[in-house]
Motif scaffolding. Structure first.
Motif, PDB file in Angstrom:
ATOM      1  N   SER A  53     -10.068   6.056  -4.122  1.00  0.00           N
ATOM      2  CA  SER A  53      -9.765   4.793  -4.776  1.00  0.00           C
ATOM      3  C   SER A  53      -9.860   3.638  -3.778  1.00  0.00           C
ATOM      4  CB  SER A  53      -8.363   4.835  -5.396  1.00  0.00           C
ATOM      5  OG  SER A  53      -7.988   3.556  -5.862  1.00  0.00           O
ATOM      6  N   VAL A  54     -10.774   2.694  -4.034  1.00  0.00           N
ATOM      7  CA  VAL A  54     -10.907   1.537  -3.153  1.00  0.00           C
ATOM      8  C   VAL A  54      -9.684   0.641  -3.264  1.00  0.00           C
ATOM      9  CG1 VAL A  54     -12.313  -0.501  -2.644  1.00  0.00           C
ATOM     10  CG2 VAL A  54     -13.416   1.637  -3.325  1.00  0.00           C
ATOM     11  N   ARG A  55      -9.169   0.474  -4.479  1.00  0.00           N
ATOM     12  CA  ARG A  55      -8.023  -0.408  -4.673  1.00  0.00           C
ATOM     13  C   ARG A  55      -6.800   0.098  -3.919  1.00  0.00           C
ATOM     14  NH1 ARG A  55      -3.835  -0.542  -8.290  1.00  0.00           N
ATOM     15  NH2 ARG A  55      -4.641   1.299  -9.369  1.00  0.00           N
ATOM     16  N   ARG A  56      -6.648   1.404  -3.805  1.00  0.00           N
ATOM     17  CA  ARG A  56      -5.474   1.962  -3.143  1.00  0.00           C
ATOM     18  C   ARG A  56      -5.716   2.294  -1.674  1.00  0.00           C
ATOM     19  NH1 ARG A  56      -3.666   6.291  -7.871  1.00  0.00           N
ATOM     20  NH2 ARG A  56      -3.121   4.743  -9.455  1.00  0.00           N
ATOM     21  N   ALA A  57      -6.907   2.032  -1.178  1.00  0.00           N
ATOM     22  CA  ALA A  57      -7.250   2.416   0.197  1.00  0.00           C
ATOM     23  C   ALA A  57      -6.483   1.582   1.210  1.00  0.00           C
ATOM     24  CB  ALA A  57      -8.750   2.258   0.422  1.00  0.00           C
ATOM     25  N   ALA A  58      -6.014   2.238   2.280  1.00  0.00           N
ATOM     26  CA  ALA A  58      -5.308   1.559   3.354  1.00  0.00           C
ATOM     27  C   ALA A  58      -5.299   2.457   4.581  1.00  0.00           C
ATOM     28  CB  ALA A  58      -3.876   1.202   2.940  1.00  0.00           C
ATOM     29  N   ALA A  59      -4.992   1.887   5.711  1.00  0.00           N
ATOM     30  CA  ALA A  59      -4.908   2.636   6.958  1.00  0.00           C
ATOM     31  C   ALA A  59      -4.042   1.853   7.922  1.00  0.00           C
ATOM     32  CB  ALA A  59      -6.299   2.882   7.552  1.00  0.00           C
ATOM     33  N   ALA A  60      -3.603   2.522   8.976  1.00  0.00           N
ATOM     34  CA  ALA A  60      -2.856   1.898  10.062  1.00  0.00           C
ATOM     35  C   ALA A  60      -3.705   2.010  11.324  1.00  0.00           C
ATOM     36  CB  ALA A  60      -1.504   2.586  10.252  1.00  0.00           C
ATOM     37  N   GLY A  61      -4.121   0.864  11.864  1.00  0.00           N
ATOM     38  CA  GLY A  61      -5.105   0.852  12.928  1.00  0.00           C
ATOM     39  C   GLY A  61      -4.647   1.422  14.247  1.00  0.00           C
ATOM     40  N   GLY A  62      -3.359   1.606  14.456  1.00  0.00           N
ATOM     41  CA  GLY A  62      -2.897   2.163  15.722  1.00  0.00           C
ATOM     42  C   GLY A  62      -3.300   3.599  15.929  1.00  0.00           C
ATOM     43  N   CYS A  63      -3.499   4.340  14.837  1.00  0.00           N
ATOM     44  CA  CYS A  63      -3.914   5.742  14.906  1.00  0.00           C
ATOM     45  C   CYS A  63      -4.771   6.019  13.678  1.00  0.00           C
ATOM     46  CB  CYS A  63      -2.695   6.665  14.955  1.00  0.00           C
ATOM     47  SG  CYS A  63      -3.095   8.419  15.007  1.00  0.00           S
ATOM     48  N   VAL A 117      -7.300  -1.806   7.239  1.00  0.00           N
ATOM     49  CA  VAL A 117      -7.361  -1.725   5.782  1.00  0.00           C
ATOM     50  C   VAL A 117      -8.793  -1.959   5.300  1.00  0.00           C
ATOM     51  CG1 VAL A 117      -6.554  -2.750   3.613  1.00  0.00           C
ATOM     52  CG2 VAL A 117      -4.950  -2.392   5.495  1.00  0.00           C
ATOM     53  N   GLY A 118      -9.486  -2.897   5.943  1.00  0.00           N
ATOM     54  CA  GLY A 118     -10.868  -3.145   5.576  1.00  0.00           C
ATOM     55  C   GLY A 118     -11.747  -1.923   5.776  1.00  0.00           C
ATOM     56  N   LEU A 119     -11.531  -1.205   6.892  1.00  0.00           N
ATOM     57  CA  LEU A 119     -12.317  -0.010   7.152  1.00  0.00           C
ATOM     58  C   LEU A 119     -11.993   1.084   6.139  1.00  0.00           C
ATOM     59  CD1 LEU A 119     -14.373   1.385   8.926  1.00  0.00           C
ATOM     60  CD2 LEU A 119     -12.522   2.080  10.450  1.00  0.00           C
ATOM     61  N   ALA A 120     -10.720   1.227   5.783  1.00  0.00           N
ATOM     62  CA  ALA A 120     -10.336   2.222   4.778  1.00  0.00           C
ATOM     63  C   ALA A 120     -11.024   1.947   3.448  1.00  0.00           C
ATOM     64  CB  ALA A 120      -8.822   2.235   4.604  1.00  0.00           C
ATOM     65  N   LYS A 121     -11.099   0.690   3.053  1.00  0.00           N
ATOM     66  CA  LYS A 121     -11.750   0.351   1.789  1.00  0.00           C
ATOM     67  C   LYS A 121     -13.249   0.609   1.868  1.00  0.00           C
ATOM     68  CE  LYS A 121      -8.261  -2.941   0.216  1.00  0.00           C
ATOM     69  NZ  LYS A 121      -7.792  -2.030  -0.844  1.00  0.00           N
ATOM     70  N   ALA A 122     -13.854   0.348   3.029  1.00  0.00           N
ATOM     71  CA  ALA A 122     -15.278   0.642   3.185  1.00  0.00           C
ATOM     72  C   ALA A 122     -15.530   2.140   3.083  1.00  0.00           C
ATOM     73  CB  ALA A 122     -15.771   0.101   4.525  1.00  0.00           C
ATOM     74  N   LEU A 123     -14.671   2.945   3.697  1.00  0.00           N
ATOM     75  CA  LEU A 123     -14.815   4.396   3.606  1.00  0.00           C
ATOM     76  C   LEU A 123     -14.661   4.871   2.163  1.00  0.00           C
ATOM     77  CD1 LEU A 123     -12.733   5.427   6.741  1.00  0.00           C
ATOM     78  CD2 LEU A 123     -15.209   5.629   6.492  1.00  0.00           C
ATOM     79  N   TYR A 137       0.853  -1.194   0.000  1.00  0.00           N
ATOM     80  CA  TYR A 137       0.000   0.000   0.000  1.00  0.00           C
ATOM     81  C   TYR A 137       0.892   1.249   0.000  1.00  0.00           C
ATOM     82  CZ  TYR A 137      -3.235  -3.547   1.774  1.00  0.00           C
ATOM     83  OH  TYR A 137      -3.972  -4.688   1.943  1.00  0.00           O
ATOM     84  N   PRO A 138       1.410   1.637  -1.152  1.00  0.00           N
ATOM     85  CA  PRO A 138       2.255   2.849  -1.189  1.00  0.00           C
ATOM     86  C   PRO A 138       1.538   4.033  -0.567  1.00  0.00           C
ATOM     87  CG  PRO A 138       2.339   1.685  -3.290  1.00  0.00           C
ATOM     88  CD  PRO A 138       1.269   1.029  -2.488  1.00  0.00           C
ATOM     89  N   PHE A 139       2.189   4.677   0.395  1.00  0.00           N
ATOM     90  CA  PHE A 139       1.531   5.719   1.176  1.00  0.00           C
ATOM     91  C   PHE A 139       1.007   6.844   0.294  1.00  0.00           C
ATOM     92  CE2 PHE A 139       3.541   3.350   4.406  1.00  0.00           C
ATOM     93  CZ  PHE A 139       3.031   3.728   5.634  1.00  0.00           C
TER      94      PHE A 139
END
Length: 410
Positions: free
Chosen positions: A213-223, A248-254, A204-206
């Motif tokens: 973009s759903v395909r590029r969506a990502a997140a870090a759950g600590g923050c 990452v799942g939540l980022a894609k849902a958003l 997941y390139p930052f």
């Protein structure tokens, strides 16, 4: 040795493509802008910080005060959700949340954020423990415009909440996520912690985690800061109820709900959880590695072959090529290893690790490959465990009636 020559050339070609493509994933991550002297346009929105905590009594005295002493200028509260702890986590959190007695002569400390401690209710079937704890915490604060989900081991620097919300408001974002800096101690930490960030950035390139973009969506759950309205439009936390990799799942849902995302880094937001041994890091990665592959044997086989070609062929080609000798294999393998090292070096230095550790990327990849295979083995033997609790598998979760919008159903 023709086969080794061909593999070494393919490995070198892969590294040329990776180094020049993938949006330069190996460069340092986008930084969280520090808040300026002026607030973002308009009023500061209401904020709730939700901290899921399961057996975190040892870490909360280090991390929770860094949230309570934030200088957020709007309405804000910290909600600590005790997720079935057995070590007195709730009691420790309540003691930390209680305001200190006024001093006799010295001026009062600046105002602290309000803090409430709640206990998560019975977890519905199919829900991951952390996600359910987050849903229980979010249900306590229906008035909050923004929800910051942050782990109990994350330490926040002064101004962190202002910076996170300020970025979200000023850029019209629906997610602001920061990958916390992990503890890199011992030989395993110095080798594997930078590699953990490196492999995540490769997937997941930052710089691509922008827009919708759903395909590029990502997140870090600590923050992970989310705009509540967009979260509810995405189906709430129920949309990732049974997810092992919930961030990452939540980022894609958003993103599917039209949300605009941002993922970056801040040196001051750091995890204080120690990983002193290889076994500790191994257990952390094993928990979710096979879930990342969607529990697919075909994806596992493809991952093994791809990682072997990209990361392991180069050192083998160099060693065998020098011993035989086999000049084409040694040269191609050496080129691949050099490119890999140069792309790994920026993250190694950014994590505060000495530069020679960048040479160890093939060893790190070999160990992570072992963790992934062990994760698949554990899944076949009954599924992963985390803190004494089984994690959901690929089956669809059963959702309680109020989970669609995370509002209280009590």
């Amino acid at each position: 040795m023709l086969a080794l020559d061909v593999l070494a050339v393919l490995s070198a070609a892969c590294w040329v493509v990776l180094a020049l493509g993938r949006n330069l994933f190996w460069l340092p991550r986008p930084r969280l802008p520090r808040p300026g002297p002026e607030p973002p346009p308009g009023r500061w929105p209401a904020l709730a910080v939700v901290v899921p905590a399961r057996d975190e009594a040892a870490l909360l005295p280090t991390t929770l005060p860094t949230l309570l002493h934030q200088d957020y200028p709007g309405r804000a509260v910290v909600v600590v959700v005790d997720d079935g702890s057995t070590d007195g986590t709730a009691e420790v959190a309540r003691q930390l949340a209680a305001p200190p007695p006024p001093p006799d002569r010295e001026p009062q400390d600046k105002e602290r954020l309000a803090c409430v401690v709640v206990r998560a209710g019975d977890r519905p079937a199919g829900w991951a423990g952390k996600v359910w704890a987050l849903a229980e915490g979010a249900a306590q604060v229906p008035w909050a415009t923004w929800l910051l989900f942050t782990d109990a081991d994350i330490q926040h620097p002064p101004g962190s909440l202002r910076a996170l919300v300020g970025l979200g408001e000023s850029r019209g974002l629906d997610q602001v996520s920061v990958m916390a800096r992990l503890e890199a101690t011992g030989w395993s930490g110095r080798l594997l912690v930078p590699a953990f960030v490196y492999f995540f950035a490769m997937l997941y390139p930052f710089r691509t985690v922008t827009g919708r973009s759903v395909r590029r969506a990502a997140a870090a759950g600590g923050c992970l800061l989310v705009r509540r309205a967009r979260l509810e439009a995405a189906g709430g936390l129920a949309s990732v109820a049974g997810a092992v990799i919930d961030d990452v799942g939540l980022a894609k849902a958003l993103a599917r709900a039209g949300g605009r995302l941002w993922l970056g880094y801040d040196r001051g937001i750091r995890s204080v959880r120690p990983y002193p041994r290889l076994a500790d890091l191994w257990a952390m990665v094993r928990r979710s590695a096979y879930a990342q592959l969607r529990w697919s044997p075909a994806a596992l086989a493809g991952t093994v072959l791809a990682m072997a070609l990209v990361f392991l062929v180069a050192p083998v080609a160099v060693v065998v090529g020098l011993l035989l000798p086999d000049t084409p294999a040694a040269v191609a393998g050496g080129l691949a290893w050099v490119i890999a090292t140069l792309t790994f070096l920026p993250l190694v230095l950014e994590e505060g690790v000495a530069w020679p550790w960048a040479l160890g990327l093939p060893l790190a990849a070999f160990l992570y490959l072992g963790m992934t295979l062990d994760s698949a083995r554990q899944h076949r033997r009954g599924g992963p465990q985390w803190k004494g609790r089984a994690l959901p598998g690929p089956a669809a979760p059963q959702r309680p009636p109020h989970a669609a919008n995370d509002r209280p159903g009590r």
